[in-house]
Design a protein around this motif. Structure first.
Motif, PDB file in Angstrom:
ATOM      1  N   LYS A   1       0.828  -1.206   0.000  1.00  0.00           N
ATOM      2  CA  LYS A   1       0.000   0.000   0.000  1.00  0.00           C
ATOM      3  C   LYS A   1       0.860   1.253   0.000  1.00  0.00           C
ATOM      4  N   ALA A   2       1.954   1.242   0.762  1.00  0.00           N
ATOM      5  CA  ALA A   2       2.847   2.400   0.782  1.00  0.00           C
ATOM      6  C   ALA A   2       3.459   2.644  -0.591  1.00  0.00           C
ATOM      7  N   LEU A   3       3.858   1.570  -1.279  1.00  0.00           N
ATOM      8  CA  LEU A   3       4.396   1.717  -2.628  1.00  0.00           C
ATOM      9  C   LEU A   3       3.356   2.313  -3.568  1.00  0.00           C
ATOM     10  N   SER A   4       2.133   1.776  -3.522  1.00  0.00           N
ATOM     11  CA  SER A   4       1.063   2.282  -4.384  1.00  0.00           C
ATOM     12  C   SER A   4       0.738   3.736  -4.082  1.00  0.00           C
ATOM     13  N   GLU A   5       0.639   4.083  -2.808  1.00  0.00           N
ATOM     14  CA  GLU A   5       0.302   5.465  -2.456  1.00  0.00           C
ATOM     15  C   GLU A   5       1.414   6.433  -2.829  1.00  0.00           C
ATOM     16  N   ALA A   6       2.666   6.000  -2.731  1.00  0.00           N
ATOM     17  CA  ALA A   6       3.768   6.870  -3.146  1.00  0.00           C
ATOM     18  C   ALA A   6       3.695   7.162  -4.637  1.00  0.00           C
ATOM     19  N   ARG A   7       3.418   6.126  -5.429  1.00  0.00           N
ATOM     20  CA  ARG A   7       3.327   6.326  -6.878  1.00  0.00           C
ATOM     21  C   ARG A   7       2.117   7.178  -7.251  1.00  0.00           C
ATOM     22  N   GLN A   8       1.016   7.001  -6.539  1.00  0.00           N
ATOM     23  CA  GLN A   8      -0.148   7.845  -6.803  1.00  0.00           C
ATOM     24  C   GLN A   8       0.130   9.295  -6.417  1.00  0.00           C
ATOM     25  N   ALA A   9       0.861   9.507  -5.331  1.00  0.00           N
ATOM     26  CA  ALA A   9       1.224  10.874  -4.937  1.00  0.00           C
ATOM     27  C   ALA A   9       2.121  11.515  -5.992  1.00  0.00           C
ATOM     28  N   LEU A  10       3.045  10.730  -6.566  1.00  0.00           N
ATOM     29  CA  LEU A  10       3.880  11.258  -7.646  1.00  0.00           C
ATOM     30  C   LEU A  10       3.036  11.635  -8.858  1.00  0.00           C
ATOM     31  N   ALA A  11       2.033  10.803  -9.174  1.00  0.00           N
ATOM     32  CA  ALA A  11       1.150  11.124 -10.301  1.00  0.00           C
ATOM     33  C   ALA A  11       0.397  12.418 -10.048  1.00  0.00           C
ATOM     34  N   ARG A  12      -0.080  12.617  -8.815  1.00  0.00           N
ATOM     35  CA  ARG A  12      -0.768  13.871  -8.488  1.00  0.00           C
ATOM     36  C   ARG A  12       0.190  15.046  -8.557  1.00  0.00           C
ATOM     37  N   LEU A  13       1.429  14.847  -8.127  1.00  0.00           N
ATOM     38  CA  LEU A  13       2.413  15.924  -8.169  1.00  0.00           C
ATOM     39  C   LEU A  13       2.743  16.292  -9.614  1.00  0.00           C
ATOM     40  N   GLU A  14       2.908  15.292 -10.459  1.00  0.00           N
ATOM     41  CA  GLU A  14       3.169  15.573 -11.874  1.00  0.00           C
ATOM     42  C   GLU A  14       2.030  16.387 -12.475  1.00  0.00           C
TER      43      GLU A  14
END
Length: 446
Positions: free
Chosen positions: A423-436
């Motif tokens: 879940k931490a891996l998935s949420e980190a990648r989703q946060a990067l997508a939102r940041l982009e």
């Protein structure tokens, strides 16, 4: 007595063999948790492939693109002169005879007239429409980056659910081994029936959790298929092996500056300001009249009086007209006031949008850094420690130094940590997508 003793020894040996096999399986499955092996990539829906399909096939994006292309055709229309007016007139026919040559003023006329807007109005109309088209182009870019962000978020949610289901299946296998071991110990008189019941209850709970995860996975897959313009129920697989690196981000001020340069929604708001400024100038110029120029040619029949002699001459006329801003106080002045208010509103909307973009950047950075730290903590600390704890309890349980309940709890704790890892891996990648998406583009990393 000898026969009974041999039977007991044989049962103990079977129990030890099963327990050793269980320990081996538990160690292998636990070690594989954070180093998931890759499946074949053929036919898999990768994150990049999903993004490319969405950009190529998403109907909402296509509709927005076509709206932009339609608006590109507007500036030349509103910047052109009004169409000229062609007039055909039958003038001053006598009603007693309807003869063309009876009266000197009877004539057939053909004329053309053209309205000429006050100088500068056409250019301002065209300029405002061009800014509207430019804003529509920025809205297409904004929708594109939001679509990419949504696709990536859905993809990583599906990825997490797939890993959660894999982890759950592995733990179901472990619990079945738990049940087998508990049964063996119970049969040899070294265990309790409640241990078997506890393991079976925990297995049933995991099966229920698996049902819920499967349903969640289907919902996320439906949402992702919709974004890709694919049938909602279409099945797809995603790869197990993904990059696990977590790059460091630039400082937030640098990201704010990048967003002001690249974020399409900010460009759109700025373009709206320019369009509102052009419309304000146009409203001010509406105080000045438009001009109308016309020419008319009148054909006459018949002859002039004898004193003059000869046939009647045709007539040529030139007409010049102008609008009179007679109601300027309730019309043109009100239009200026309206456009001034709209310009002020557009400026405040830009300020508000900048604040929202900065808030989105800060929130995404916070979420990413938190998820990154959690991911690293689970990968390097918590999960290895939990695995060692389970292995130690297995060894202690083998010699009856640890009760079954504590062993079961340690395994379930490890299971929950493994879920939190993915879940931490998935949420980190989703946060990067939102940041982009919040920044728009540009280099996000140090």
């Amino acid at each position: 007595m000898t026969l009974v003793r041999r039977c007991c020894v044989s049962s103990d040996h079977r129990y030890q063999y099963r327990l050793l096999a269980f320990v081996s399986i538990a160690f292998c499955l636990g070690s594989a948790t954070t180093g998931a092996t890759a499946q074949g990539a053929t036919g898999l829906l990768t994150e990049q492939t999903a993004v490319e399909q969405a950009l190529a096939d998403n109907p909402s994006l296509m509709a927005m693109q076509l709206r932009y292309e339609a608006l590109l055709a507007v500036p030349s229309q509103v910047g052109a002169l009004p169409d000229p007016m062609l007039n055909l007139n039958a003038m001053n026919f006598p009603t007693d005879s309807w003869d063309r040559d009876q009266e000197a003023m009877t004539q057939l006329q053909v004329g053309i007239s053209q309205v000429f807007p006050f100088p500068g109005k056409r250019g301002l109309h065209e300029e405002a429409a061009a800014f509207d088209a430019m804003a529509a182009g920025h809205s297409v870019d904004e929708m594109r980056i939001q679509l990419v962000q949504n696709v990536k978020a859905r993809w990583w949610q599906v990825y997490y659910l797939d890993r959660a289901l894999d982890t759950l299946n592995k733990n179901q296998t472990l619990l079945r081994q738990f049940i087998a071991v508990a049964k063996t110990k119970y049969e040899t008189g070294k265990g309790l029936q409640q241990d078997i019941l506890l393991a079976q209850l925990e297995l049933s709970r995991l099966m229920d959790q698996g049902i819920q995860l499967e349903a969640l996975r289907q919902h996320q897959a439906i949402a992702l298929n919709t974004l890709l313009d694919r049938p909602a129920a279409e099945r797809f697989d995603i790869p197990v092996k993904v990059p696990l690196s977590m790059p460091a981000l630039r400082d937030e001020m640098a990201l704010y500056e990048a967003a002001e340069m690249y974020r399409p929604t900010l460009k759109q708001r700025a373009t709206h300001i320019e369009a509102a400024r052009s419309r304000l100038e146009l409203a001010e110029k509406d105080r000045y009249p438009d001009l109308r120029l016309g020419v008319v040619y009148g054909a006459r029949d018949g002859d002039n009086p004898a004193s003059v002699g000869g046939s009647r001459a045709d007539l040529f006329s030139v007409m010049l007209g102008a609008q009179i801003p007679l109601y300027s106080g309730s019309k043109q002045s009100k239009a200026v006031s309206q456009r001034t208010t709209e310009l002020a509103r557009s400026r405040y909307q830009l300020i508000d949008e900048k604040g929202a973009v900065r808030a989105a950047i800060s929130a995404s950075v916070t979420d990413y850094r938190r998820s990154r730290r959690q991911f690293e903590l689970f990968a390097t600390g918590i999960i290895p420690q939990a695995q060692l704890t389970v292995q130690s309890m297995l060894a202690a349980y083998q010699v009856s130094e640890v009760d079954f309940l504590n062993l079961l709890r340690s395994q379930m704790t490890l299971f929950n940590y493994e879920l939190q890892y993915w879940k931490a891996l998935s949420e980190a990648r989703q946060a990067l997508a939102r940041l982009e998406a919040a920044v728009g583009q540009g280099d996000l990393y140090e």
